[in-house]
Design a protein around this motif. Structure first.
Motif, PDB file in Angstrom:
ATOM      1  N   SER B 245     -21.003  27.983  11.597  1.00  0.00           N
ATOM      2  CA  SER B 245     -20.528  27.378  10.352  1.00  0.00           C
ATOM      3  C   SER B 245     -19.380  26.414  10.625  1.00  0.00           C
ATOM      4  N   LEU B 246     -18.569  26.713  11.636  1.00  0.00           N
ATOM      5  CA  LEU B 246     -17.460  25.806  11.940  1.00  0.00           C
ATOM      6  C   LEU B 246     -17.963  24.453  12.418  1.00  0.00           C
ATOM      7  N   ILE B 247     -18.882  24.455  13.399  1.00  0.00           N
ATOM      8  CA  ILE B 247     -19.305  23.149  13.908  1.00  0.00           C
ATOM      9  C   ILE B 247     -20.148  22.417  12.860  1.00  0.00           C
ATOM     10  N   PHE B 248     -20.830  23.178  12.006  1.00  0.00           N
ATOM     11  CA  PHE B 248     -21.629  22.505  10.980  1.00  0.00           C
ATOM     12  C   PHE B 248     -20.739  21.831   9.950  1.00  0.00           C
ATOM     13  N   LEU B 249     -19.674  22.507   9.546  1.00  0.00           N
ATOM     14  CA  LEU B 249     -18.844  21.980   8.463  1.00  0.00           C
ATOM     15  C   LEU B 249     -17.850  20.926   8.930  1.00  0.00           C
ATOM     16  N   TYR B 250     -17.297  21.128  10.122  1.00  0.00           N
ATOM     17  CA  TYR B 250     -16.191  20.281  10.565  1.00  0.00           C
ATOM     18  C   TYR B 250     -16.545  18.805  10.535  1.00  0.00           C
ATOM     19  N   ILE B 251     -17.757  18.508  10.981  1.00  0.00           N
ATOM     20  CA  ILE B 251     -18.131  17.127  11.214  1.00  0.00           C
ATOM     21  C   ILE B 251     -18.150  16.300   9.933  1.00  0.00           C
ATOM     22  N   TRP B 252     -18.211  16.953   8.784  1.00  0.00           N
ATOM     23  CA  TRP B 252     -18.326  16.223   7.527  1.00  0.00           C
ATOM     24  C   TRP B 252     -16.980  15.865   6.913  1.00  0.00           C
ATOM     25  N   ALA B 253     -15.919  16.476   7.407  1.00  0.00           N
ATOM     26  CA  ALA B 253     -14.673  16.484   6.653  1.00  0.00           C
ATOM     27  C   ALA B 253     -13.806  15.235   6.846  1.00  0.00           C
TER      28      ALA B 253
END
Lengths: 55, 709
Positions: B245-253
């Motif tokens: 979930s971290l690598i999935f979410l981080y990239i969008w922020a």
């Protein structure tokens, strides 16, 4: 001048946020299922990997 | 099954550890110097190589890529062979990686101090160094995957997942953000312009924080924290959810760095939404780290390593709580361009990266030298000095941020701005002094550590090799009958690599593609024209001197900003800005509408001696701009490169560009002469004045013409 005016010119731009939401939710569900269904032995083996071969 | 004997190499981890501490101390020393410069401008020494605008990128690059970078490599080269029961794949590649990275650091420090910069924050290094970084990174990757493929342990521990994801994402970020067109050796222009450049840059900038400062350090946490505590991580299942979930979410922020700017609204909202969601995996990871110590808190009292780890993980929790908070638009309105951001990143850098590194060093160096730590007491002292340093650093910055926000946004009952920008600067100076003292204390703690570690190394003997044995991996793996389909991934590093890449690439694509698609629809403002050759040269002076470190060029649509600086910035104004110069911090005022605000002579005197024009200013003086000449030989290739990037200069304009340049320069010099200022027209200051007088002016012409109609 609002940017949404220009964005409307891309056909079906609203599909982008919907796709991203769907992808994230399904990915998250799959990962959670995977984790919940993993058997204990594998987990124990893996979590102890750094602690083996202690000098 | 046959048991194989092999050796773990300790030489490379030792070298990386030394480099990490060495560059860390240097990077922090430069940080302390630039911090004091803000309070005492005389410390700029009046020479170009030590002025704030050039040294601040040296500080940030040194701490991120030299200190933390070498810290990551120390951990990877120590932990991977042990987790995979095999030596690193190639000793030669390890050596090339080590020396290549150190050479890059030296080249980076020198070139930044000399003013070679792309002008994009945290990606300042020029194209030859960018290429060198790519090569060394690929070598690192080959070595890492070689090791993974020749492993003797079938399952990849979660720390390795974090290392893999970090490697692949940093590679992607670095390549995409570094698209630039070389103009000459050590000079290039960003491929992207304006809004698009900003979006790509902060997609990069944010994820450099994510995948250079965070995920590899989470790998360190998942390896060294259980080691130091002598017990497995609290929940391995949680660590898996944490990872994905971290690598999935981080990239969008990333777009949360551009709230209230001219970036399209939908992209801003996307950044905010994903930033808030990020809180969950971040805190999942933090709690996983802290809970690992459940029932072992008595050890924390004794063991300096665990003390450092606990504060590091806590600092991670604090800054990952603060991050989502800062990405809310109403909070961001206060924090953006202020010292709050500086405090936020230093909670991360000093607390999370710094303390995790120190804990790792106190654990690792005694192991490498087969001895005990020289002095636990000194390590404990370091711990308290360091903690005090962080507190003394952060609190004044938060205080200064709120104080200046209230000052800059307040109006008198008559509807006038109550304070000048310079009042806010003046009121911040005591806080800058305190912050610099906090940084100095933190650095003193590091020096205590250096002494302690050197003594430790001296009393032990270095174990260059450690023998180990493990059975070879069976070629054909028969999964146990009850195994689940998921374990397939854990055994397949290449699939893990590709999957991580897909996961992070989707985020990047969805975020950026629409902005690139609407390129033709970016509201073009007819009056926005390409820069003249002289202005272009002046803009390059602006970049080289690192003006963007203190000045933004982006007026947000707030009453107090519009009243102070002028009409808020529009996306269409930046279409010829390769690279964009919106900035991220206002130590000085915004410059988006500086053009035409003051006479040429004001700029002349101000650059020579800022306080003569703006009493109380903390800006350094730039005497060398009055001696160095404009590089006329480069105009041709600059115009040519810009046209290749889509800037509509007429065909064959290169041939007469220098003529135009001198015409404009002579006009400025003649104008100055009338005000009794003698200067040759080929000096850099003339070009800089030309550029500053142009910034943000085109749109005013638009207004003038519409009002005439």
């Amino acid at each position: 001048m609002k940017f949404t005016t220009y964005l409307e010119k891309i056909t079906d731009v609203s599909i982008y946020p919907v796709i991203s939401l769907l992808m994230f939710v399904s990915f998250f569900v799959i990962v959670t299922l995977w984790v919940v269904r993993t058997d204990k032995k594998t987990m124990e083996h893996m979590e102890n990997l750094p602690l083996e071969n202690e000098n | 099954m046959e048991v194989q004997k092999f050796y773990y190499d300790n030489r490379i981890p030792k070298q990386f550890a030394i480099a990490c501490v060495f560059w860390g101390a240097i990077g922090m020393l430069v940080g302390v110097l630039v911090a004091f410069q803000l309070a005492f401008p005389v410390l700029n020494f009046g020479i170009e190589y030590t002025s704030f605008g050039r040294l601040r990128p040296v500080h940030t690059n040194a701490v991120i890529f030299a200190f933390v970078g070498n810290g990551i490599f120390t951990a990877v080269y120590y932990s991977m062979p042990r987790l995979l029961r095999t030596p690193m794949w190639s000793n030669l590649l390890s050596k090339i990686h080590f020396w290549g990275w150190q050479l890059i650091i030296v080249a980076a420090a020198l070139s930044l101090a000399m003013g070679y910069t792309t002008g994009k924050e945290y990606a300042e290094l020029e194209w030859p160094i960018d290429i060198a970084i790519t090569l060394v990174w690929v070598i690192f990757g080959i070595n890492m995957f070689g090791t993974i493929i020749t492993r003797r342990e079938r399952h990849l521990y979660v720390a390795i997942w974090f290392f893999i994801a970090s490697w692949v994402t940093v590679a992607m970020l670095h390549i995409v953000n570094s698209f630039e067109i070389p103009v000459s050796f050590m000079k290039s222009y960003s491929w992207y312009a304006g809004v698009q450049d900003a979006l790509v840059q902060w997609w990069y900038g944010h994820n450099a924080v994510a995948f250079f400062l965070t995920t590899p350090y989470l790998g360190i946490m998942y390896y060294f924290l259980p080691k130091a505590a002598g017990r497995p991580v609290y929940s391995y299942k949680l660590s898996i959810v944490h990872f994905w979930s971290l690598i999935f979410l981080y990239i969008w922020a990333g777009p949360h760095h551009l709230l209230y700017t001219a970036l399209p609204d939908w992209a801003q909202s996307l950044g905010t939404a994903f930033s808030i969601m990020l809180l969950l995996p971040s805190w999942g990871g933090m709690l996983n780290g802290l809970f690992t110590l459940r029932g072992a808190w008595d050890k924390v009292r004794e063991d300096p390593v665990l003390k450092f780890f606990v504060v590091a993980v806590t600092a991670y929790g604090m800054s990952t709580f603060e991050g989502p908070l800062l990405s809310l638009k109403n909070v961001n309105a206060i924090s953006h361009y202020s010292d709050w951001t500086v405090a936020h990143v230093h909670i991360g850098a000093l607390g999370w990266n710094g303390f995790l590194t120190f804990g790792m060093m106190y654990w690792l160096i005694p192991k490498l030298f087969d001895t005990k730590l020289y002095s636990k007491k000194l390590a404990g002292t370091h711990f308290w000095i360091g903690t005090l340093g962080i507190i003394l650093y952060a609190i004044p910055m938060y205080w200064a941020a709120f104080r200046t926000y209230f000052m800059l946004s307040s109006f008198t009952p008559e509807g006038q701005l109550e304070y000048q920008f310079i009042d806010a600067v003046q009121t911040s100076i005591p806080f800058y002094v305190l912050r610099a003292i906090g940084g100095t204390i933190y650095l003193a703690g590091v020096l205590v550590m250096v002494y302690n570690l050197m003594k430790t190394a001296k009393q032990g003997t270095f174990l260059a090799k450690e023998a180990a044995e493990a059975p070879a991996l069976e070629k054909v793996y028969v999964a146990p009958a009850k195994a689940h389909w998921h374990s397939y991934f854990e055994r397949k590093p290449m699939i893990l690599l590709v999957l991580s890449l897909v996961v992070v690439a989707i985020g990047g694509l969805v975020e950026m593609v629409p902005t690139f698609l609407i390129k033709s629809n970016v509201p073009t403002i007819t009056n926005v024209k390409p820069y003249t050759p002289l202005e272009l040269q002046g803009r390059d002076v602006y970049l080289a001197e690192g003006c963007y470190n203190c000045h933004s060029q982006m007026i947000r649509p707030f009453r107090y900003e519009v009243a102070r600086y002028g009409e808020y910035s529009k996306a269409g104004e930046f279409v010829y800005d390769h690279p964009f110069q919106w900035g991220s911090k206002r130590t000085g005022p915004d410059l988006a509408r500086i053009g035409g605000k003051y006479p040429d002579s004001w700029h002349f005197n101000h650059m020579l001696e800022p306080v003569s024009m703006a009493p109380g200013s903390i800006m350094p003086s730039y005497p060398w701009l009055f001696e160095k000449s404009i590089d006329l030989g480069s105009t041709k290739s600059k115009i040519h490169a810009m046209r290749n990037l889509g800037v509509p200069y007429p065909e064959n304009y290169e041939a007469i560009a220098d003529e135009d340049l001198m015409k404009q320069a002579n006009a400025i010099a003649d104008g100055l002469k009338k005000e009794k200022i003698e200067i040759k027209s080929d000096k850099q200051i003339i070009a800089l004045i030309a550029y500053l007088q142009r910034v943000g002016k085109d749109i005013k012409a638009d207004k003038a013409s519409t009002s005439q109609n």
